[in-house]
Design a protein around this motif. Sequence first.
Motif, PDB file in Angstrom:
ATOM      1  N   VAL A   1      62.529 -15.285 -49.033  1.00  0.00           N
ATOM      2  CA  VAL A   1      62.874 -16.060 -47.839  1.00  0.00           C
ATOM      3  C   VAL A   1      61.844 -17.149 -47.614  1.00  0.00           C
ATOM      4  O   VAL A   1      62.171 -18.318 -47.384  1.00  0.00           O
ATOM      5  N   LEU A   2      60.577 -16.796 -47.700  1.00  0.00           N
ATOM      6  CA  LEU A   2      59.497 -17.761 -47.494  1.00  0.00           C
ATOM      7  C   LEU A   2      59.554 -18.882 -48.525  1.00  0.00           C
ATOM      8  O   LEU A   2      59.370 -20.053 -48.200  1.00  0.00           O
ATOM      9  N   THR A   3      59.815 -18.523 -49.776  1.00  0.00           N
ATOM     10  CA  THR A   3      59.896 -19.515 -50.843  1.00  0.00           C
ATOM     11  C   THR A   3      61.034 -20.499 -50.601  1.00  0.00           C
ATOM     12  O   THR A   3      60.886 -21.713 -50.803  1.00  0.00           O
ATOM     13  N   GLN A   4      62.155 -19.993 -50.139  1.00  0.00           N
ATOM     14  CA  GLN A   4      63.330 -20.839 -49.945  1.00  0.00           C
ATOM     15  C   GLN A   4      63.176 -21.821 -48.783  1.00  0.00           C
ATOM     16  O   GLN A   4      63.658 -22.945 -48.843  1.00  0.00           O
ATOM     17  N   ILE A   5      62.523 -21.376 -47.711  1.00  0.00           N
ATOM     18  CA  ILE A   5      62.468 -22.226 -46.514  1.00  0.00           C
ATOM     19  C   ILE A   5      61.227 -23.116 -46.460  1.00  0.00           C
ATOM     20  O   ILE A   5      61.080 -23.901 -45.517  1.00  0.00           O
ATOM     21  N   GLN A   6      60.345 -23.002 -47.442  1.00  0.00           N
ATOM     22  CA  GLN A   6      59.134 -23.813 -47.407  1.00  0.00           C
ATOM     23  C   GLN A   6      59.482 -25.307 -47.414  1.00  0.00           C
ATOM     24  O   GLN A   6      60.430 -25.734 -48.054  1.00  0.00           O
ATOM     25  N   ASP A   7      58.710 -26.073 -46.654  1.00  0.00           N
ATOM     26  CA  ASP A   7      58.880 -27.518 -46.492  1.00  0.00           C
ATOM     27  C   ASP A   7      60.077 -27.893 -45.610  1.00  0.00           C
ATOM     28  O   ASP A   7      60.348 -29.079 -45.400  1.00  0.00           O
ATOM     29  N   SER A   8      60.801 -26.885 -45.113  1.00  0.00           N
ATOM     30  CA  SER A   8      61.921 -27.187 -44.214  1.00  0.00           C
ATOM     31  C   SER A   8      61.391 -27.551 -42.828  1.00  0.00           C
ATOM     32  O   SER A   8      60.370 -27.027 -42.379  1.00  0.00           O
ATOM     33  N   LYS A   9      62.098 -28.438 -42.149  1.00  0.00           N
ATOM     34  CA  LYS A   9      61.678 -28.899 -40.830  1.00  0.00           C
ATOM     35  C   LYS A   9      62.634 -28.461 -39.720  1.00  0.00           C
ATOM     36  O   LYS A   9      62.292 -28.511 -38.546  1.00  0.00           O
ATOM     37  N   TYR A  10      63.843 -28.044 -40.114  1.00  0.00           N
ATOM     38  CA  TYR A  10      64.845 -27.663 -39.123  1.00  0.00           C
ATOM     39  C   TYR A  10      65.512 -26.350 -39.524  1.00  0.00           C
ATOM     40  O   TYR A  10      65.816 -26.136 -40.701  1.00  0.00           O
ATOM     41  N   LEU A  11      65.716 -25.501 -38.534  1.00  0.00           N
ATOM     42  CA  LEU A  11      66.357 -24.205 -38.753  1.00  0.00           C
ATOM     43  C   LEU A  11      67.532 -24.045 -37.796  1.00  0.00           C
ATOM     44  O   LEU A  11      67.488 -24.503 -36.658  1.00  0.00           O
ATOM     45  N   THR A  12      68.575 -23.377 -38.261  1.00  0.00           N
ATOM     46  CA  THR A  12      69.705 -23.005 -37.409  1.00  0.00           C
ATOM     47  C   THR A  12      70.093 -21.575 -37.719  1.00  0.00           C
ATOM     48  O   THR A  12      70.173 -21.181 -38.879  1.00  0.00           O
ATOM     49  N   TRP A  13      70.321 -20.801 -36.668  1.00  0.00           N
ATOM     50  CA  TRP A  13      70.703 -19.402 -36.827  1.00  0.00           C
ATOM     51  C   TRP A  13      72.098 -19.189 -36.245  1.00  0.00           C
ATOM     52  O   TRP A  13      72.387 -19.605 -35.120  1.00  0.00           O
ATOM     53  N   LEU A  14      72.971 -18.564 -37.029  1.00  0.00           N
ATOM     54  CA  LEU A  14      74.336 -18.271 -36.613  1.00  0.00           C
ATOM     55  C   LEU A  14      74.598 -16.768 -36.725  1.00  0.00           C
ATOM     56  O   LEU A  14      74.070 -16.110 -37.625  1.00  0.00           O
ATOM     57  N   ASN A  15      75.418 -16.256 -35.831  1.00  0.00           N
ATOM     58  CA  ASN A  15      75.776 -14.837 -35.844  1.00  0.00           C
ATOM     59  C   ASN A  15      77.294 -14.705 -35.854  1.00  0.00           C
ATOM     60  O   ASN A  15      77.980 -15.242 -34.984  1.00  0.00           O
ATOM     61  N   ILE A  16      77.824 -13.998 -36.851  1.00  0.00           N
ATOM     62  CA  ILE A  16      79.268 -13.807 -36.970  1.00  0.00           C
ATOM     63  C   ILE A  16      79.688 -12.624 -36.098  1.00  0.00           C
ATOM     64  O   ILE A  16      79.072 -11.558 -36.135  1.00  0.00           O
ATOM     65  N   ILE A  17      80.727 -12.803 -35.307  1.00  0.00           N
ATOM     66  CA  ILE A  17      81.207 -11.736 -34.429  1.00  0.00           C
ATOM     67  C   ILE A  17      82.406 -11.018 -35.069  1.00  0.00           C
ATOM     68  O   ILE A  17      83.110 -11.581 -35.901  1.00  0.00           O
ATOM     69  N   VAL A  18      82.606  -9.760 -34.654  1.00  0.00           N
ATOM     70  CA  VAL A  18      83.666  -8.874 -35.170  1.00  0.00           C
ATOM     71  C   VAL A  18      83.843  -9.055 -36.682  1.00  0.00           C
ATOM     72  O   VAL A  18      84.966  -9.158 -37.182  1.00  0.00           O
ATOM     73  N   ALA A  19      82.740  -9.078 -37.377  1.00  0.00           N
ATOM     74  CA  ALA A  19      82.760  -9.404 -38.803  1.00  0.00           C
ATOM     75  C   ALA A  19      83.509  -8.364 -39.635  1.00  0.00           C
ATOM     76  O   ALA A  19      84.364  -8.703 -40.455  1.00  0.00           O
ATOM     77  N   PHE A  20      83.193  -7.092 -39.425  1.00  0.00           N
ATOM     78  CA  PHE A  20      83.743  -6.050 -40.288  1.00  0.00           C
ATOM     79  C   PHE A  20      85.251  -5.870 -40.095  1.00  0.00           C
ATOM     80  O   PHE A  20      85.973  -5.551 -41.042  1.00  0.00           O
ATOM     81  N   ASN A  21      85.711  -6.085 -38.879  1.00  0.00           N
ATOM     82  CA  ASN A  21      87.133  -5.911 -38.607  1.00  0.00           C
ATOM     83  C   ASN A  21      88.000  -7.030 -39.165  1.00  0.00           C
ATOM     84  O   ASN A  21      89.220  -6.992 -39.079  1.00  0.00           O
ATOM     85  N   LYS A  22      87.361  -8.047 -39.743  1.00  0.00           N
ATOM     86  CA  LYS A  22      88.102  -9.137 -40.385  1.00  0.00           C
ATOM     87  C   LYS A  22      88.521  -8.769 -41.810  1.00  0.00           C
ATOM     88  O   LYS A  22      89.356  -9.446 -42.408  1.00  0.00           O
ATOM     89  N   LEU A  23      87.951  -7.706 -42.342  1.00  0.00           N
ATOM     90  CA  LEU A  23      88.193  -7.341 -43.737  1.00  0.00           C
ATOM     91  C   LEU A  23      89.196  -6.194 -43.831  1.00  0.00           C
ATOM     92  O   LEU A  23      88.983  -5.130 -43.263  1.00  0.00           O
ATOM     93  N   CYS A  24      90.263  -6.417 -44.548  1.00  0.00           N
ATOM     94  CA  CYS A  24      91.279  -5.389 -44.726  1.00  0.00           C
ATOM     95  C   CYS A  24      90.863  -4.404 -45.815  1.00  0.00           C
ATOM     96  O   CYS A  24      90.233  -4.774 -46.801  1.00  0.00           O
ATOM     97  N   MET A  25      91.234  -3.152 -45.620  1.00  0.00           N
ATOM     98  CA  MET A  25      90.921  -2.131 -46.608  1.00  0.00           C
ATOM     99  C   MET A  25      91.989  -2.120 -47.696  1.00  0.00           C
ATOM    100  O   MET A  25      93.147  -2.472 -47.451  1.00  0.00           O
ATOM    101  N   SER A  26      91.632  -1.705 -48.895  1.00  0.00           N
ATOM    102  CA  SER A  26      92.601  -1.591 -49.981  1.00  0.00           C
ATOM    103  C   SER A  26      93.589  -0.478 -49.650  1.00  0.00           C
ATOM    104  O   SER A  26      93.267   0.465 -48.922  1.00  0.00           O
ATOM    105  N   SER A  27      94.799  -0.569 -50.183  1.00  0.00           N
ATOM    106  CA  SER A  27      95.852   0.400 -49.867  1.00  0.00           C
ATOM    107  C   SER A  27      95.467   1.823 -50.234  1.00  0.00           C
ATOM    108  O   SER A  27      95.793   2.779 -49.524  1.00  0.00           O
ATOM    109  N   GLU A  28      94.721   1.992 -51.357  1.00  0.00           N
ATOM    110  CA  GLU A  28      94.328   3.335 -51.776  1.00  0.00           C
ATOM    111  C   GLU A  28      93.214   3.916 -50.917  1.00  0.00           C
ATOM    112  O   GLU A  28      92.995   5.132 -50.910  1.00  0.00           O
TER     113      GLU A  28
END
Length: 251
Positions: free
Chosen positions: A69-96
């Motif tokens: 994480v530290l390696t990836q964000i180095q030299d960055s000047k701006y950050l944005t954080w997003l949170n996905i809601i009801v994430a798990f209920n968006k995924l359908c289960m396989s029929s089996e």
Amino acid sequence: MSSYKLQKIKKYLEKNLKKKFITLSKAFFASSILFVKKKDDSLCFCVNYWKLNALIKKDRYSIFLINEVLTQIQDSKYLTWLNIIVAFNKLCMSSESKNLTTFVTFFDVYKYKVMLFKLINELAFFQHYINNVLFDCLHKFCQIYLNDILIYSKILKEHRTHVKEVLNKLHEVDLQIDIDKYKFKIQKILFLELLIFINDLRMNSWKVDVIRNWKVSWLLIHVQIFIDFCNFYQWFIKNFSKIIQFMIKLT
């Protein structure tokens, strides 16, 4: 069973049937239901999947390391954080897999049609899914941990483009962002219990209270446990290897 619990069950069934999260099941097996008391003493409806989880093959998905994480964000000047809601209920289960989630109530027998937060592989499954959705952005200007997304950029114009690209990809698969929690164009953020600053990464102070308040012991096993515990924090302690070597000699 008390009338209060029966009402809780009925309300849960009606709500999830309306959302099409569950449906009637004709499976020859079923898990039982139970109630878990919340902090406010109210009851939460749960399905006991202990036996099912014991049979499921574990998905040993590897989550990224802190230093990555530290390696990836180095030299960055701006950050944005997003949170996905009801994430798990968006995924359908396989029929089996649907029949495996069958649970029995006093009203009828039901099974889930969407991914559950109660099954043992649900976190790894969602991580695979969201990584695939944001594959083009991942590790270029985006880090993802389940439903938390961190976007980082060096210049503002570029950052706006990156945020828009992430939002478009989420929109394509009908994933929604919590509008009350998002943080745009910031200089620091709490992500995975890490305080991420521009060009810096720190541990949340209350997380290291265990180390600060660790009781002094002369037992070898306690010294070894302390060293293993501290290894996680080596990225945040200057000259960690030199400091810890005196304790290593005791082992």
